[in-house]
Write a protein that holds these residues in place. Structure first.
Motif, PDB file in Angstrom:
ATOM      1  N   GLY A 182     -21.897 -57.312  -5.544  1.00  0.00           N
ATOM      2  CA  GLY A 182     -21.855 -58.771  -5.411  1.00  0.00           C
ATOM      3  C   GLY A 182     -23.044 -59.423  -6.119  1.00  0.00           C
ATOM      4  O   GLY A 182     -22.919 -60.464  -6.784  1.00  0.00           O
ATOM      5  N   LEU A 183     -24.192 -58.730  -5.980  1.00  0.00           N
ATOM      6  CA  LEU A 183     -25.397 -59.248  -6.637  1.00  0.00           C
ATOM      7  C   LEU A 183     -25.247 -59.193  -8.154  1.00  0.00           C
ATOM      8  O   LEU A 183     -25.552 -60.149  -8.867  1.00  0.00           O
ATOM      9  CB  LEU A 183     -26.621 -58.445  -6.180  1.00  0.00           C
ATOM     10  CG  LEU A 183     -27.939 -58.822  -6.813  1.00  0.00           C
ATOM     11  CD1 LEU A 183     -28.358 -60.230  -6.386  1.00  0.00           C
ATOM     12  CD2 LEU A 183     -29.008 -57.824  -6.428  1.00  0.00           C
ATOM     13  N   VAL A 184     -24.769 -58.083  -8.667  1.00  0.00           N
ATOM     14  CA  VAL A 184     -24.569 -57.924 -10.102  1.00  0.00           C
ATOM     15  C   VAL A 184     -23.533 -58.951 -10.604  1.00  0.00           C
ATOM     16  O   VAL A 184     -23.721 -59.580 -11.652  1.00  0.00           O
ATOM     17  CB  VAL A 184     -24.134 -56.480 -10.429  1.00  0.00           C
ATOM     18  CG1 VAL A 184     -23.675 -56.329 -11.873  1.00  0.00           C
ATOM     19  CG2 VAL A 184     -25.252 -55.504 -10.130  1.00  0.00           C
ATOM     20  N   LEU A 185     -22.482 -59.107  -9.852  1.00  0.00           N
ATOM     21  CA  LEU A 185     -21.446 -60.050 -10.232  1.00  0.00           C
ATOM     22  C   LEU A 185     -21.975 -61.491 -10.257  1.00  0.00           C
ATOM     23  O   LEU A 185     -21.692 -62.253 -11.176  1.00  0.00           O
ATOM     24  CB  LEU A 185     -20.264 -59.917  -9.256  1.00  0.00           C
ATOM     25  CG  LEU A 185     -19.040 -60.759  -9.566  1.00  0.00           C
ATOM     26  CD1 LEU A 185     -18.430 -60.361 -10.904  1.00  0.00           C
ATOM     27  CD2 LEU A 185     -18.006 -60.611  -8.469  1.00  0.00           C
ATOM     28  N   THR A 186     -22.775 -61.828  -9.259  1.00  0.00           N
ATOM     29  CA  THR A 186     -23.356 -63.166  -9.207  1.00  0.00           C
ATOM     30  C   THR A 186     -24.274 -63.399 -10.401  1.00  0.00           C
ATOM     31  O   THR A 186     -24.238 -64.468 -11.035  1.00  0.00           O
ATOM     32  CB  THR A 186     -24.149 -63.355  -7.900  1.00  0.00           C
ATOM     33  OG1 THR A 186     -23.302 -63.079  -6.786  1.00  0.00           O
ATOM     34  CG2 THR A 186     -24.694 -64.772  -7.775  1.00  0.00           C
ATOM     35  N   LEU A 187     -25.110 -62.425 -10.722  1.00  0.00           N
ATOM     36  CA  LEU A 187     -26.000 -62.547 -11.873  1.00  0.00           C
ATOM     37  C   LEU A 187     -25.203 -62.636 -13.173  1.00  0.00           C
ATOM     38  O   LEU A 187     -25.558 -63.390 -14.076  1.00  0.00           O
ATOM     39  CB  LEU A 187     -26.973 -61.371 -11.930  1.00  0.00           C
ATOM     40  CG  LEU A 187     -28.042 -61.363 -10.832  1.00  0.00           C
ATOM     41  CD1 LEU A 187     -28.855 -60.073 -10.930  1.00  0.00           C
ATOM     42  CD2 LEU A 187     -28.949 -62.565 -10.955  1.00  0.00           C
ATOM     43  N   ALA A 188     -24.149 -61.874 -13.268  1.00  0.00           N
ATOM     44  CA  ALA A 188     -23.330 -61.898 -14.474  1.00  0.00           C
ATOM     45  C   ALA A 188     -22.653 -63.259 -14.637  1.00  0.00           C
ATOM     46  O   ALA A 188     -22.573 -63.798 -15.747  1.00  0.00           O
ATOM     47  CB  ALA A 188     -22.296 -60.777 -14.418  1.00  0.00           C
ATOM     48  N   MET A 189     -22.191 -63.823 -13.552  1.00  0.00           N
ATOM     49  CA  MET A 189     -21.540 -65.132 -13.635  1.00  0.00           C
ATOM     50  C   MET A 189     -22.562 -66.218 -14.017  1.00  0.00           C
ATOM     51  O   MET A 189     -22.262 -67.094 -14.814  1.00  0.00           O
ATOM     52  CB  MET A 189     -20.869 -65.473 -12.300  1.00  0.00           C
ATOM     53  CG  MET A 189     -19.615 -64.644 -12.058  1.00  0.00           C
ATOM     54  SD  MET A 189     -18.881 -64.917 -10.447  1.00  0.00           S
ATOM     55  CE  MET A 189     -18.423 -66.608 -10.535  1.00  0.00           C
ATOM     56  N   GLY A 190     -23.739 -66.097 -13.459  1.00  0.00           N
ATOM     57  CA  GLY A 190     -24.781 -67.068 -13.806  1.00  0.00           C
ATOM     58  C   GLY A 190     -25.177 -66.932 -15.260  1.00  0.00           C
ATOM     59  O   GLY A 190     -25.413 -67.928 -15.956  1.00  0.00           O
TER      60      GLY A 190
END
Length: 156
Positions: free
Chosen positions: A17-25
């Motif tokens: 979830g953290l990686v996904l959030t950073l990727a989306m940002g």
């Protein structure tokens, strides 16, 4: 120590979830960088207009201003000779020395009460004697030659 499978999967889900959030940002910021900036708004040129000329003053207004200055000069003269000289200059602005001067002492509902009528010559002598100009010009009438033919004063 043995960890349970559920703890590993929760950690893994949180990490993903953290990686996904950073990727989306990161994608959003790249998207903004790729978009061209909008052209600057056109600058409006402010054209300064010259202020409109003041309205032309009437001959009566000009004469009234000159007379006010002359009356003050007579009342504030330093010597009798200076007062007499100011009186002669002021009399030149009138059609004759017997020009009527009316002093309004009271007005109600458009009906005016006047002090005893006088002439410009006597009024100027009064200013010279009292050394006080207690009146202002409320109405002035000019003749065809541009000289004062009637004067109405009021108390200041």
């Amino acid at each position: 120590m043995k960890q349970s499978v559920s703890t590993l999967s929760v950690k893994r889900i949180l990490f993903m979830g953290l990686v996904l959030t950073l990727a989306m940002g990161a994608c959003k910021s790249k998207k903004k960088a790729v978009q061209p900036t909008p052209p600057p708004a056109p600058v409006e040129q402010v054209v300064e207009q010259a202020p409109p000329p003041p309205p032309a003053r009437s001959a009566e207004e000009i004469a009234a201003e000159k007379l006010e200055n002359s009356f003050n000069a007579v009342a504030n003269a330093g010597s009798l000779n200076a007062a007499d000289q100011s009186i002669q200059q002021t009399l030149a602005m009138f059609s004759n020395q017997e020009t009527p001067v009316l002093i309004v002492i009271h007005e109600e509902n458009g009906i005016k009460d006047y002090d005893e009528p006088t002439t410009i010559k006597r009024y100027l002598e009064y200013l010279k004697d009292t050394k006080k100009n207690l009146n202002y010009i409320s109405d002035i009438r000019l003749d065809a030659n541009g000289k004062v033919s009637e004067l109405e004063l009021r108390r200041k």
